[in-house]
Design a protein around this motif. Structure first.
Motif, PDB file in Angstrom:
ATOM      1  N   HIS A  57       0.813  -1.218   0.000  1.00 13.24           N
ATOM      2  CA  HIS A  57       0.000   0.000   0.000  1.00 13.24           C
ATOM      3  C   HIS A  57       0.845   1.266   0.000  1.00 13.24           C
ATOM      4  O   HIS A  57       0.364   2.343  -0.367  1.00 13.24           O
ATOM      5  CB  HIS A  57      -0.939   0.015   1.211  1.00 13.24           C
ATOM      6  N   GLN A  58       2.117   1.155   0.385  1.00 15.11           N
ATOM      7  CA  GLN A  58       2.968   2.338   0.489  1.00 15.11           C
ATOM      8  C   GLN A  58       3.230   2.994  -0.863  1.00 15.11           C
ATOM      9  O   GLN A  58       3.573   4.181  -0.924  1.00 15.11           O
ATOM     10  CB  GLN A  58       4.290   1.962   1.166  1.00 15.11           C
ATOM     11  N   THR A  61       0.163   5.260  -0.554  1.00 12.94           N
ATOM     12  CA  THR A  61       0.005   6.101   0.639  1.00 12.94           C
ATOM     13  C   THR A  61       1.121   7.121   0.812  1.00 12.94           C
ATOM     14  O   THR A  61       0.890   8.182   1.399  1.00 12.94           O
ATOM     15  CB  THR A  61      -0.082   5.226   1.901  1.00 12.94           C
TER      16      THR A  61
END
Length: 232
Positions: A57-58, A61
């Protein structure tokens, strides 16, 4: 730092969404660690894929995170997003602009992650004896993290310079207006020098900026050639 000679753009819906989202996440970064013990910044920051801290997910995000101890970081990024992004959204439409913005941010992340070993090697070679280089490179790579919307915004700026090259901008400390086709390339050159010319790290993701600008200009050139009005 930069303003248009002909007036200020409005706040189209995509820009409003991005500004609000970045602002809320910035507040969460500042408040939640003390309130809940959850380090939002560490959770959302981009790490190298070899790091135990890396999560898929980084890739998304990281572009909504900013330094919670440096309000100028989010302030400048959001100002640039509003100034250049509003024009592009009004020209393209909201869905097309948001897709473009996210793709540029992902491209910036990929380029930066690919260049982390290079930065680690330069840091080790400049600061440590050869015997320590392997350990320093490994530690640098595993501990590296990146936050900020700058990569995606550089894509927006590159697209703006391509589509509206003769728009005159006022730059801080320069008493005459300068066209976008001259201003934006200067930012790219600064990042090229910052990425390849410096001896040690300066806490700026120069390769993310370059990656975002590269992806942005490639997308807008392809769209211009095919005359596509939407991409999904």
């Amino acid at each position: 730092m930069v303003r248009f000679r002909t007036g200020s753009p409005n706040f189209p819906p995509g820009i409003r969404i991005l500004l609000i989202l970045n602002g809320l996440i910035y507040l969460a970064q500042k408040l939640l660690p003390d309130m809940t013990g959850w380090d939002v910044t560490e959770w959302g920051a981009l790490h190298h894929w070899s790091s135990p801290l890396f999560k898929p997910h980084q890739i998304i995000t990281h572009m909504f995170m900013h330094d919670p101890q440096n309000f100028g970081h989010i302030l400048f990024n959001m100002f640039a997003l509003w100034m250049f992004g509003s024009i592009l959204e009004n020209y393209w439409g909201t869905k097309r602009f948001l897709n473009f913005y996210i793709i540029c941010g992902i491209g910036a992340a990929v380029v930066q992650v690919l260049m982390i070993p290079y930065e680690a090697a330069r840091f080790a070679h400049a600061s440590y004896v050869p015997e320590a280089w392997p350990q320093v490179i490994q530690a640098y790579t595993e501990q590296y993290s990146m936050i900020g919307a700058s990569g995606a915004i550089m894509g927006v700026m590159a697209a703006f310079a391509y589509l509206f090259p003769n728009t005159e901008l006022f730059i801080f400390l320069i008493p005459v207006p300068v066209k976008a086709k001259y201003v934006i390339p200067v930012y790219v050159l600064i990042d090229l020098f910052g990425g390849f010319g410096r001896q040690t790290g300066d806490n700026i993701g120069h390769f993310a900026h370059l990656g975002g600008a590269l992806v942005g200009i490639i997308i807008v050139i392809i769209m211009n050639r095919t005359n596509r009005r939407n991409f999904y």
